[in-house]
Design an enzyme around this catalytic site. Structure first.
Site, PDB file in Angstrom:
ATOM      1  N   GLU A 171      -3.887  15.771 -15.248  1.00  0.00           N
ATOM      2  CA  GLU A 171      -4.645  15.242 -14.114  1.00  0.00           C
ATOM      3  C   GLU A 171      -4.301  16.047 -12.865  1.00  0.00           C
ATOM      4  O   GLU A 171      -3.148  16.105 -12.439  1.00  0.00           O
ATOM      5  CB  GLU A 171      -4.310  13.770 -13.895  1.00  0.00           C
ATOM      6  CG  GLU A 171      -5.177  13.110 -12.846  1.00  0.00           C
ATOM      7  CD  GLU A 171      -4.945  11.614 -12.724  1.00  0.00           C
ATOM      8  OE1 GLU A 171      -5.922  10.896 -12.418  1.00  0.00           O
ATOM      9  OE2 GLU A 171      -3.810  11.158 -12.936  1.00  0.00           O
ATOM     10  N   PRO A 174       0.837  -1.199   0.000  1.00  0.00           N
ATOM     11  CA  PRO A 174       0.000   0.000   0.000  1.00  0.00           C
ATOM     12  C   PRO A 174       0.874   1.252   0.000  1.00  0.00           C
ATOM     13  O   PRO A 174       2.095   1.169   0.210  1.00  0.00           O
ATOM     14  CB  PRO A 174      -0.780  -0.125   1.313  1.00  0.00           C
ATOM     15  CG  PRO A 174       0.152  -0.877   2.217  1.00  0.00           C
ATOM     16  CD  PRO A 174       0.917  -1.826   1.330  1.00  0.00           C
ATOM     17  N   CYS A 178      -9.526   8.828  -9.907  1.00  0.00           N
ATOM     18  CA  CYS A 178      -9.137   8.858 -11.311  1.00  0.00           C
ATOM     19  C   CYS A 178     -10.337   8.822 -12.249  1.00  0.00           C
ATOM     20  O   CYS A 178     -10.197   9.062 -13.451  1.00  0.00           O
ATOM     21  CB  CYS A 178      -8.166   7.728 -11.627  1.00  0.00           C
ATOM     22  SG  CYS A 178      -8.685   6.118 -11.016  1.00  0.00           S
TER      23      CYS A 178
END
Length: 509
Positions: free
Chosen positions: A397, A190, A298
């Site tokens: 982004e 993670p 996203c």
């Protein structure tokens, strides 16, 4: 190490004091020789300090997964299914603990983690528990004379996965569940910013009876732990979710050992509003779609293209609705929007907006609050209008609570603009005309196109991108198939040794 002041919000921190690595069924401390703090992004306070993984920890986790693979791969689909159903039940029993831990480390409103992140993870676990019994090959058939052929689907081996910080619990589930349902074992890394729920997830799997070594967690930096995991010769497959830039690096490393690669990368989702759309529904959808998880998604709506007759009304109504969104303590029931993951991310978002002032109109937002939230990584919901299609704010982004709105005239232009970025993860089209909407779903190049909605996902359907948004699918049986390899098996059905085929090689003897 833990912070006693956060025990009411995160009771599990005392258990996790044993370490932030979960290898072969137990928590251990990392060997990197450093410490790292998990920071509450709503307050800026450290809530959990741990020793990150070094390369030795990655090696130990891969060795544990490799040792567990033969036994786990040999279990029947029914046995894996039963274990995963127990896993779903444990997650349901501990749902509040997971919701609080996720809110604390990410800054998500608790009502969001209670109603979305945790229930979605439980549902995904239950789905793959059922799917484990339905991974099929292809029925036998005589495709070549007296030979019978069939297809076997087999697990790949040790999977090395890297998950992002925006949905730590759900991304852990999306990586782990299809892999183990298919009979693989896994090492998951993670984000070092958000390891808490991944560790609890592995702990819950052990509580449910999934054998030691099937699920392993290494918590460390991408440069040290992540790259070593991707390049490890005993890792047969790499699955990565994150930015396109890092995805390219992952692919470069994985290619050296010819691993299978699954990449879910960046997005810049278009939100296309045709002039016959329900304006009120589109405005509500845009605000929800743009601000979900503070825009750190996203698939979030980031580029709204609105046909010119509705353009100004859409801009004004969207700005007005954004202004009603309540920022605040994620643990308060009245909070709609939490902070960004860190001050670094907040400053990155602010930089995009500040640069856009030179060429676009900031209609609302565009600043960090200066009240009692100033110590957290908060940023106001922001609407930007009148930017050009080739501008940074439209093409890049941002990963924050920012929506850019641009007008278009013809349907052709709207669809062309929607496709005019390197990304292709998700999109939405808003129209009351079924033919118009159907055209948009056909021509917009994205892995998911919603109609008159934006953002919902379900376990039964796939999630994954086109173009620079990567390849491969999460969730659904399509995801399940990502984690298997196909073997062709062929039997010669004749009762006596065959000579005619061998003659083509050796000739008459």
């Amino acid at each position: 190490m833990h912070n006693p002041g956060t025990l009411d919000r995160f009771p599990a921190q005392e258990r996790l004091a044993a370490g932030a690595q979960f290898i072969a069924g137990r928590l251990t401390k990392g060997t990197s020789g450093r410490t790292h703090a998990v920071v509450d992004p709503a307050t800026g306070e450290d809530v959990y300090t741990y020793e990150p993984a070094g390369t030795d920890d990655v090696d130990a986790a891969v060795a544990a997964a490799r040792a567990a693979f033969p036994g786990w791969a040999a279990t029947t689909p029914g046995e894996r299914s039963d274990a995963m159903h127990r896993f779903a039940a444990v997650l349901a029993d501990r749902a509040e603990e997971f919701a609080r831990a996720e809110s604390l480390q990410c800054g998500k409103p608790l009502k969001l983690t209670r109603e979305f992140d945790v229930p979605g993870t439980i549902d995904n676990t239950a789905f793959f528990a059922g799917a484990a019994r339905h991974l099929q090959g292809q029925s036998a058939g005589e495709y070549s004379g007296d030979h019978t052929s069939y297809i076997r689907r087999e697990p790949i081996g040790v999977v090395g996965s890297i998950a992002p910080w925006n949905y730590p619990l759900q991304m852990a589930a999306w990586k782990v569940l299809p892999a183990i349902a298919a009979g693989n074992t896994i090492v998951l890394k993670p984000s070092e910013l958000t390891p808490l729920t991944s560790l609890l997830f592995a702990e819950a799997a052990t509580e449910a009876g999934i054998p030691d070594g099937v699920i392993n967690i290494v918590t460390g930096t991408g440069k040290e732990a992540g790259e070593h995991l991707v390049g490890h010769p005993d890792v047969a497959m790499t699955s990565f979710t994150g930015s396109t830039a890092v995805g390219k690096r992952v692919a470069e490393i994985a290619t050296a050992t010819v691993k299978r690669i699954h990449l879910e990368l960046g997005g810049k989702a278009p939100f296309v509003v045709f002039d016959d759309a329900d304006l009120e529904a589109a405005v509500n959808g845009a605000v929800a779609g743009a601000l979900i998880n503070t825009g750190q998604d996203c698939t979030a709506a980031t580029r709204a293209y609105v046909q010119r007759p509705l353009y100004e009304a859409f801009v004004q109504q969207t700005a007005a609705l954004m202004d009603t969104v309540r920022l605040g303590d994620p643990f308060r029931s009245t909070t709609d929007l939490g902070p960004l993951i860190s001050h670094v991310q907040r400053d990155r978002v602010a930089g995009f907006v500040d640069r856009a002032r030179a060429y676009a109109r900031v209609v609302t937002g565009g600043e960090a609050p200066q009240n009692d939230l100033k110590n957290g990584a908060f940023y106001r919901p922001t609407l930007i209008a009148d930017a050009s299609q080739d501008s940074e704010i439209v093409q890049s982004e941002i990963f924050g609570p920012v929506l850019v709105v641009l007008p278009f005239d013809s349907d052709d232009e709207g669809i062309r603009l929607a496709n005019d970025t390197p990304y292709g993860l998700a999109a939405s089209a808003w129209s009351r005309d079924v033919y118009r909407a159907n055209r948009a779903t056909r021509e917009i190049k994205a892995g998911c196109v919603w109609v008159n909605d934006h953002i919902p996902i379900i376990s039964e359907m796939p999630h994954g991108g086109y173009k620079a948004s990567g390849f491969g699918k999460d969730m659904s049986t399509y995801s399940f198939e990502e984690y298997t390899q196909i073997k062709h098996v062929m039997f010669d059905n004749t009762a006596v040794p065959r000579k005619d085929w061998h003659r083509t090689i050796f000739g008459d003897r």
